[in-house]
Design an enzyme around this catalytic site. Structure first.
Site, PDB file in Angstrom:
ATOM      1  N   ALA A  60       0.845  -1.200   0.000  1.00  0.00           N
ATOM      2  CA  ALA A  60       0.000   0.000   0.000  1.00  0.00           C
ATOM      3  C   ALA A  60       0.880   1.250   0.000  1.00  0.00           C
ATOM      4  O   ALA A  60       2.100   1.172  -0.130  1.00  0.00           O
ATOM      5  CB  ALA A  60      -0.942  -0.023   1.206  1.00  0.00           C
ATOM      6  N   HIS A  61       0.274   2.412   0.141  1.00  0.00           N
ATOM      7  CA  HIS A  61       0.992   3.683   0.031  1.00  0.00           C
ATOM      8  C   HIS A  61       2.068   3.857   1.104  1.00  0.00           C
ATOM      9  O   HIS A  61       1.900   3.451   2.254  1.00  0.00           O
ATOM     10  CB  HIS A  61       0.019   4.860   0.131  1.00  0.00           C
ATOM     11  CG  HIS A  61      -1.034   4.866  -0.928  1.00  0.00           C
ATOM     12  ND1 HIS A  61      -0.792   4.503  -2.233  1.00  0.00           N
ATOM     13  CD2 HIS A  61      -2.347   5.190  -0.883  1.00  0.00           C
ATOM     14  CE1 HIS A  61      -1.890   4.617  -2.946  1.00  0.00           C
ATOM     15  NE2 HIS A  61      -2.855   5.024  -2.145  1.00  0.00           N
TER      16      HIS A  61
END
Length: 199
Positions: A116-117
């Site tokens: 994810a980010h």
């Protein structure tokens, strides 16, 4: 893309809608150019590789990517360039915006994994003196692993087992077994995905 995502259906919103539309088109062009140049420059790339704009990468000859890859905007792929440094990204992997992957010690991201980010991966250490020669340790991220946003995976972690889940904002300091769900700072095992299937 639905027009309602950039226009409020009122005349006074037309100017803003027009500017947003132009910006989106330019961003898509920049993403395509970024993807094309990345695939030309790395050691190997498969089909359908998307690389968002604003990313940086060092030692492209040490980077290999498979097919169906998504690498988000502003992702940094870096290395201190030790002799065996490499980054291998298998098929069907996605890497979110703003991730920072140090592959000095070598990193393998296996099929179906998702970062994810803003995930940060560190595979080398200088000890207490930054001027010391870096020491690298390899890291393997197993198949179908999910790594939540803002996770840090540190130098002492060499393996994240297949199907593991790393909770958001966790700091991973040691190996994670297959099917484990871990979270916290330092990350600890909360449960196993096998336990969830048994419920």
């Amino acid at each position: 893309m639905a027009l309602s995502s950039i226009w409020n259906n009122k005349p006074r919103g037309l100017f803003s809608c027009g500017l947003l539309g132009i910006t989106i088109i330019l961003q898509k062009i920049a993403d395509r150019v970024s993807s094309f140049l990345f695939c030309l420059n790395v050691a190997r790339s498969g089909k359908r590789v998307f690389v968002g704009r604003g990313g940086t990468y060092r030692y492209p000859g040490s980077i290999s990517v498979g097919s169906n890859i998504i690498i988000g905007k502003n992702v940094a792929l870096s290395s201190e360039n030790l002799p065996l440094s490499s980054l291998v990204i298998d098929d069907d992997v996605s890497i979110g915006d703003g991730c920072d992957i140090d592959f000095t010690g070598s990193v393998i991201i296996q099929k179906g994994a998702h970062l994810a980010h803003r995930v940060k991966i560190i595979t080398h250490d200088h000890g207490y003196d930054y001027w010391n020669k870096p020491k690298g340790k390899p890291l393997t991220i197993g198949e179908n692993v999910f790594v939540g946003s803002d996770v840090s995976i540190l130098f002492n972690c060499n393996s994240i087992g297949k199907n593991a889940v790393i909770g958001t904002c966790s700091v991973v300091t040691k190996d994670v077994p297959d099917n484990a769900i871990v979270a916290g700072n330092p990350a600890r095992i909360i449960k196993y995905r096998d336990d969830l299937l048994a419920i």
